[in-house]
Design an enzyme around this catalytic site. Structure first.
Site, PDB file in Angstrom:
ATOM      1  N   ASP A 179      -2.731  -1.639  10.561  1.00  0.00           N
ATOM      2  CA  ASP A 179      -2.975  -1.599   9.111  1.00  0.00           C
ATOM      3  C   ASP A 179      -3.646  -2.865   8.582  1.00  0.00           C
ATOM      4  OD1 ASP A 179      -1.819   0.880   8.849  1.00  0.00           O
ATOM      5  OD2 ASP A 179       0.094   0.141   8.085  1.00  0.00           O
ATOM      6  N   LYS A 238       0.845  -1.213   0.000  1.00  0.00           N
ATOM      7  CA  LYS A 238       0.000   0.000   0.000  1.00  0.00           C
ATOM      8  C   LYS A 238       0.866   1.244   0.000  1.00  0.00           C
ATOM      9  CE  LYS A 238       0.740   1.125   4.574  1.00  0.00           C
ATOM     10  NZ  LYS A 238       1.511   2.262   5.060  1.00  0.00           N
TER      11      LYS A 238
HETATM   12  O1  C5P Z   1      -0.366  -1.447  15.122  1.00  0.00           O
HETATM   13  P1  C5P Z   1       1.050  -1.729  14.817  1.00  0.00           P
HETATM   14  O2  C5P Z   1       1.561  -2.937  15.565  1.00  0.00           O
HETATM   15  O3  C5P Z   1       1.365  -1.810  13.373  1.00  0.00           O
HETATM   16  O4  C5P Z   1       1.868  -0.492  15.358  1.00  0.00           O
HETATM   17  C1  C5P Z   1       3.263  -0.530  15.560  1.00  0.00           C
HETATM   18  C2  C5P Z   1       3.625   0.606  16.503  1.00  0.00           C
HETATM   19  O5  C5P Z   1       3.393   1.859  15.861  1.00  0.00           O
HETATM   20  C3  C5P Z   1       2.778   0.636  17.757  1.00  0.00           C
HETATM   21  O6  C5P Z   1       3.348  -0.152  18.761  1.00  0.00           O
HETATM   22  C4  C5P Z   1       2.777   2.108  18.119  1.00  0.00           C
HETATM   23  O7  C5P Z   1       3.975   2.423  18.791  1.00  0.00           O
HETATM   24  C5  C5P Z   1       2.836   2.801  16.773  1.00  0.00           C
HETATM   25  N1  C5P Z   1       1.510   3.236  16.282  1.00  0.00           N
HETATM   26  C6  C5P Z   1       0.919   4.355  16.845  1.00  0.00           C
HETATM   27  N2  C5P Z   1      -0.299   4.787  16.391  1.00  0.00           N
HETATM   28  C7  C5P Z   1      -0.920   4.139  15.381  1.00  0.00           C
HETATM   29  C8  C5P Z   1      -0.329   3.004  14.789  1.00  0.00           C
HETATM   30  C9  C5P Z   1       0.898   2.574  15.263  1.00  0.00           C
HETATM   31  O8  C5P Z   1       1.478   4.976  17.756  1.00  0.00           O
HETATM   32  N3  C5P Z   1      -2.108   4.588  14.943  1.00  0.00           N
END
Ligand code: C5P
Length: 318
Positions: free
Chosen positions: A160, A17
């Site tokens: 995502d 993406k």
């Molecule tokens: O959700 P995901 O595991 O992909 O996110 C990885 C890291 O990115 C999270 O642990 C967080 O620190 C940060 N994040 C965030 N806000 C979001 C998505 C991700 O702070 N909306």
């Protein structure tokens, strides 16, 4: 999603993406950030094959095994973030284990993943692989879970992942898990550069926090007026000039403070006649929108001579 079948093995593409817009609206109490982002899938994908297996003995869980093959164009031999694990920390395994637990299923599976999408790039490769695994597990294990049930599991796996369960462009809100699909958007032709180094998403959000705390703000200092509606309308009408003006990535300055390659690529892209260009997600991949496929191929071949990283041309999907 397009399912290909051979015996009991099924294979699906797991597309990358791009974020045409990524507005960080603020930091939530749980440490995550509230977003408004517009994402488009690309005709550039990993492939995931799923073969269900029986549990070895009654009452025991069947093994879920993951084999990873790297395409000949895999870029990340020297990038420490690109050592993709095949164990329980891999999002594909996590997604399948959570799915099986949710459905009370004890079957096992063998998964073969062919990686093309660079890791630690903001292209969503790991999240897309996890979403493809949820589709395949639901289908291959005959679980019959609804789209809403799969989305709830997807959101537990990563912010995502729910985007990749739906198809086509979408506005994603909340942490990224609230999806509003945008029907029938004409394809865009893009050039993508992935520099050698990568970034971890959590590090980029931490840098975003630090930058904005330094100027006493809990919302971004870089942020302009809301622009998602104008961008959606431009996208649906293929209005490239407006798309170029409305594109924005609030994480770009934070990511560039961690990876000097980003500013180098940005400066190089600014010398060419892209419709617009920016970082995707938390980086480090950087993309530019072109007027048509020939324009993309021409710019890509010039940019390849600059040795900024691996250079791809791609089209967004409808
Ligand atoms: O959700 P995901 O595991 O992909 O996110 C990885 C890291 O990115 C999270 O642990 C967080 O620190 C940060 N994040 C965030 N806000 C979001 C998505 C991700 O702070 N909306």
């Amino acid at each position: 999603m397009n399912l290909r079948q051979s015996a009991s093995t099924r294979t699906v593409p797991a597309p990358a993406k791009l974020n045409l817009l990524l507005d960080v609206l603020g930091r939530q109490d749980d440490g995550y950030h509230e977003l408004e982002t517009l994402m488009v899938p690309l005709r550039f994908w990993d492939s995931l094959s799923f073969t269900p297996t029986r549990s070895v003995a009654a009452g025991q869980l069947g093994k879920i095994s993951l084999e990873i093959a790297y395409s000949q164009h895999w870029p990340d031999a020297t990038n420490r973030l690109a050592n993709i694990p095949t164990g329980p920390e891999n999002l594909v395994i996590r997604a399948l284990e959570r799915l099986r637990e949710h459905a009370g299923c004890s079957l096992g599976a063998h998964v073969r993943l062919v990686k093309r999408i660079p890791a630690a790039a903001g292209l969503g490769g790991g999240s897309s692989d996890a979403a493809a695994a949820l589709h395949l597990g639901n289908y291959g294990w005959h679980l019959g879970l609804s789209r809403a049930q799969l989305s709830a599991i997807a959101a537990e796996i990563g912010s995502d992942v729910p985007f990749f369960l739906s198809s086509g462009a979408a506005i994603c809100r909340g942490r990224g898990e609230r999806i509003e699909p945008i029907p029938s958007t004409p394809p865009l032709n893009v050039v993508i550069v992935k520099p050698n180094d990568g970034l971890a998403t959590a590090d980029v959000y931490r840098a975003w926090d630090n930058r904005n705390a330094a100027v006493g703000r809990t919302v971004s200092a870089d942020r302009g007026p809301p622009r998602v509606n104008e961008l959606v309308s431009a996208l649906r009408h293929g209005d490239l000039a407006t798309i170029g003006r409305m594109m924005f990535n609030d994480l770009q300055s934070a990511a560039a403070s961690l990876s000097p390659a980003i500013a180098r690529i940005q400066a190089a892209f600014a010398r060419f006649d892209f419709v617009g260009h920016q970082l995707t997600g938390s980086g480090t991949a950087y993309f530019g929108i072109c007027r048509h496929a020939h324009h993309a191929r021409r710019l890509a071949s010039t940019i390849r001579t600059l040795q900024l990283g691996l250079v791809y041309t791609a089209r967004t999907c409808r």
